[in-house]
Design a protein around this motif. Structure first.
Motif, short mmCIF file in Angstrom:
data_model
loop_
_atom_site.label_atom_id
_atom_site.label_comp_id
_atom_site.label_asym_id
_atom_site.label_seq_id
_atom_site.Cartn_x
_atom_site.Cartn_y
_atom_site.Cartn_z
N VAL A 318 0.87 -1.17 0.00
CA VAL A 318 0.00 0.00 0.00
C VAL A 318 0.91 1.22 0.00
O VAL A 318 1.76 1.38 0.87
CB VAL A 318 -0.93 0.02 1.23
N SER A 319 0.72 2.08 -1.01
CA SER A 319 1.61 3.22 -1.18
C SER A 319 0.84 4.51 -1.44
O SER A 319 -0.23 4.49 -2.05
CB SER A 319 2.57 2.97 -2.36
N VAL A 320 1.42 5.61 -0.98
CA VAL A 320 0.91 6.91 -1.39
C VAL A 320 1.09 7.01 -2.91
O VAL A 320 2.06 6.48 -3.46
CB VAL A 320 1.67 8.05 -0.68
N ARG A 321 0.16 7.64 -3.58
CA ARG A 321 0.24 7.75 -5.04
C ARG A 321 1.22 8.87 -5.40
O ARG A 321 0.96 10.05 -5.17
CB ARG A 321 -1.13 8.06 -5.63
N ILE A 322 2.38 8.46 -5.93
CA ILE A 322 3.38 9.44 -6.37
C ILE A 322 3.87 9.03 -7.77
O ILE A 322 3.93 7.85 -8.10
CB ILE A 322 4.57 9.53 -5.39
N PRO A 323 4.24 10.01 -8.60
CA PRO A 323 4.59 9.73 -10.00
C PRO A 323 5.76 8.77 -10.18
O PRO A 323 5.76 7.99 -11.13
CB PRO A 323 4.93 11.12 -10.56
N VAL A 324 6.76 8.82 -9.29
CA VAL A 324 7.94 7.96 -9.50
C VAL A 324 7.57 6.48 -9.46
O VAL A 324 8.21 5.65 -10.12
CB VAL A 324 9.06 8.23 -8.47
N ILE A 325 6.54 6.13 -8.70
CA ILE A 325 6.11 4.73 -8.65
C ILE A 325 5.13 4.45 -9.79
O ILE A 325 5.21 3.40 -10.45
CB ILE A 325 5.47 4.39 -7.29
N GLU A 326 4.23 5.38 -10.05
CA GLU A 326 3.25 5.19 -11.13
C GLU A 326 3.92 4.99 -12.48
O GLU A 326 3.42 4.27 -13.34
CB GLU A 326 2.31 6.39 -11.20
N LYS A 327 5.09 5.64 -12.70
CA LYS A 327 5.79 5.54 -13.98
C LYS A 327 6.74 4.35 -14.04
O LYS A 327 7.41 4.14 -15.05
CB LYS A 327 6.57 6.83 -14.25
N SER A 328 6.82 3.57 -12.96
CA SER A 328 7.75 2.45 -12.91
C SER A 328 7.06 1.14 -13.29
O SER A 328 5.82 1.07 -13.35
CB SER A 328 8.35 2.31 -11.51
N VAL A 329 7.86 0.09 -13.49
CA VAL A 329 7.29 -1.20 -13.89
C VAL A 329 6.53 -1.89 -12.76
O VAL A 329 5.78 -2.84 -13.01
CB VAL A 329 8.40 -2.14 -14.41
N VAL A 330 6.70 -1.42 -11.52
CA VAL A 330 6.00 -2.06 -10.40
C VAL A 330 4.62 -1.46 -10.18
O VAL A 330 3.88 -1.91 -9.30
CB VAL A 330 6.83 -1.98 -9.09
N ASN A 331 4.24 -0.48 -10.98
CA ASN A 331 2.95 0.19 -10.80
C ASN A 331 1.76 -0.76 -10.70
O ASN A 331 0.91 -0.58 -9.81
CB ASN A 331 2.74 1.19 -11.95
N PRO A 332 1.65 -1.80 -11.54
CA PRO A 332 0.48 -2.68 -11.46
C PRO A 332 0.37 -3.45 -10.14
O PRO A 332 -0.71 -3.98 -9.82
CB PRO A 332 0.69 -3.65 -12.64
N LEU A 333 1.47 -3.53 -9.39
CA LEU A 333 1.46 -4.29 -8.14
C LEU A 333 1.00 -3.45 -6.95
O LEU A 333 0.79 -3.99 -5.86
CB LEU A 333 2.87 -4.83 -7.84
N MET A 334 0.86 -2.15 -7.13
CA MET A 334 0.57 -1.24 -6.03
C MET A 334 -0.92 -1.13 -5.72
O MET A 334 -1.76 -1.23 -6.61
CB MET A 334 1.10 0.16 -6.34
N THR A 335 -1.22 -0.89 -4.46
CA THR A 335 -2.54 -0.42 -4.04
C THR A 335 -2.32 0.99 -3.50
O THR A 335 -1.62 1.18 -2.51
CB THR A 335 -3.15 -1.30 -2.94
N TYR A 336 -2.90 1.99 -4.17
CA TYR A 336 -2.60 3.38 -3.84
C TYR A 336 -3.66 4.00 -2.93
O TYR A 336 -4.81 3.58 -2.88
CB TYR A 336 -2.54 4.22 -5.12
N TYR A 337 -3.21 5.03 -2.22
CA TYR A 337 -4.13 5.94 -1.53
C TYR A 337 -3.69 7.36 -1.86
O TYR A 337 -2.55 7.60 -2.27
CB TYR A 337 -4.13 5.69 -0.01
N GLU A 338 -4.60 8.31 -1.69
CA GLU A 338 -4.30 9.72 -2.01
C GLU A 338 -4.14 10.51 -0.71
O GLU A 338 -4.78 10.22 0.30
CB GLU A 338 -5.46 10.33 -2.82
N GLY A 339 -3.30 11.53 -0.75
CA GLY A 339 -3.19 12.46 0.38
C GLY A 339 -2.39 11.94 1.55
O GLY A 339 -1.59 11.01 1.42
N ASN A 340 -2.65 12.53 2.74
CA ASN A 340 -1.88 12.21 3.95
C ASN A 340 -2.75 11.72 5.10
O ASN A 340 -2.28 11.63 6.24
CB ASN A 340 -1.09 13.45 4.41
N ASP A 341 -4.00 11.40 4.83
CA ASP A 341 -4.94 11.02 5.89
C ASP A 341 -4.80 9.53 6.22
O ASP A 341 -4.98 8.68 5.34
CB ASP A 341 -6.37 11.32 5.42
N PRO A 342 -4.52 9.18 7.49
CA PRO A 342 -4.40 7.77 7.88
C PRO A 342 -5.65 6.94 7.57
O PRO A 342 -5.56 5.74 7.33
CB PRO A 342 -4.16 7.84 9.39
#
Length: 381
Positions: A318-342
């Protein structure tokens, strides 16, 4: 057999009494890149600028670490005050300069781990010796420190390089103004085979979530992961491993104590782990957190190495949504969230389908094959 010189801050466990300054994450990444270079048929000489943090001075050494791999450490004055700090820097630069004049030839590839320690010296040595400078840029220090003066010096050494090993695609877009040769390396693409003897057997009914990394308040990562536990049920256990000040550790422990009073996720601070102990802990968990401030300047250029540690051990992320990960080959493996709220972090965890087939190791294995090929081609340009 051809030789590659690799400059950075590096030491080995056998030399630990000298207490030389280096960073485990950096040496782990160097080790992986060295393994990829050696698989292309090269000898590697690691030249380390690590200086002792002890009060007592120490001698220089040459260690044969493995086949086709050795480490050169320079003498270092002890740390006894302001004057000794200045002398230590001068001594280190002198030994590094002498080594380059004696051992580096015109046109020879030299990999330099990007560090403010080397900005001016390496730029000057390259002008004189005219070696091929391959700069390994994992982050922009001026982005982390928000220092405009540093930014000018940093860009000068970056522009002086002949080729690059970038940690993210966005670094290429941001600093490779002359479109020089580059390859991407996000971290260590080492597949850790699944272990049989795992921890938490008494709690297998729970999902074990892990935050591994710094507890620094500046990053906000560990605290965000801990606070997410307030929005998860008691079917989850959040583990925090890493380093921080006594104040930062106590704050995280206090969050765990407060959670124990309610029917929410367990939160525990489990110390600092390394080596096999660290791998065993990772593989005993189900998911890793990459929680950090989404608006931090370094998010545009620095790839979070913990993500690869999680993936190579088979964890979901589970990762914060940031461009460096979205543009990488591991992007399909991520579960994203937006912002800084726990609460959003917790919702991302709850959105995961744990029954869906998942094999992150297969992706990391392909990344390893591709990187070995890419660095071989870069060294031969």
């Amino acid at each position: 057999m051809k030789e590659i010189i690799y400059l950075g801050h590096y030491d080995i466990a056998e030399n630990s009494p000298e207490n030389r300054a280096y960073w485990l994450a950096a040496t782990n990444k160097m080790d992986y890149i060295i393994s990829a270079i050696k698989r292309n048929g090269y000898n590697v000489t690691i030249v380390s600028a690590s200086r002792t943090r002890n009060k007592k001075s120490c001698k220089g050494h040459i260690f044969q670490i493995a086949d086709n791999e050795k480490l050169v450490l320079f003498p270092s004055l002890g740390l006894n005050g302001f004057i000794s700090r200045c002398l230590r820097k001068l001594q280190s630069d002198w030994h590094l300069m002498v080594y380059f004049f004696k051992n580096v030839k015109k046109g020879q590839p030299v990999i330099v781990y990007h560090s403010p320690t080397f900005f001016n010296l390496i730029k000057s040595l390259k002008k004189i010796i005219k070696f091929k400078l391959i700069l390994e840029v994992n982050e922009l220090y001026s982005d982390v420190d928000l220092d405009e003066k540093m930014k000018i010096n940093e860009m000068k050494i970056i522009e002086a390089a002949d080729a690059y090993i970038f940690s993210t695609e966005m670094l290429d877009e941001k600093v490779n103004r002359n479109h020089k040769s580059f390859i991407i390396n996000h971290g260590t693409y080492i597949i850790e085979g699944p272990l049989k003897d795992l921890l938490f057997e008494k709690e297998r009914s729970k999902k074990h979530l892990l935050y591994a990394g710094t507890f620094s308040k500046k990053r906000g990562s560990a605290k965000a992961a801990a606070l997410a536990g307030q929005f998860l049920s008691s079917n989850y256990h959040i583990h925090l491993i890493g380093t921080g000040t006594s104040e930062e550790i106590e704050e995280l422990k206090e969050i765990g104590k407060n959670n124990s009073k309610e029917d929410v996720a367990t939160v525990t601070v489990d110390g600092l782990l390394s080596g096999e102990e660290y791998i065993k802990f990772l593989q005993s968990c189900d998911l890793g957190f990459n929680t950090q401030f989404c608006d931090a300047a370094y998010n545009d250029t620095s790839f979070p190495s913990k993500v690869l540690s999680y993936l190579s051990n088979g964890l979901r992320v589970v990762s914060v949504r940031i461009p460096v990960i979205e543009k990488s080959v591991v992007n399909p493996l991520m579960t994203y969230y937006e912002g800084n709220d726990p609460k959003d972090i917790a919702n991302a965890v709850k959105s995961i389908d744990w029954n869906k087939p998942y094999d992150s190791r297969e992706v990391v294995e392909k990344m390893d094959v591709d990187f070995v090929k890419a660095i071989g081609e870069l060294l031969n340009v």
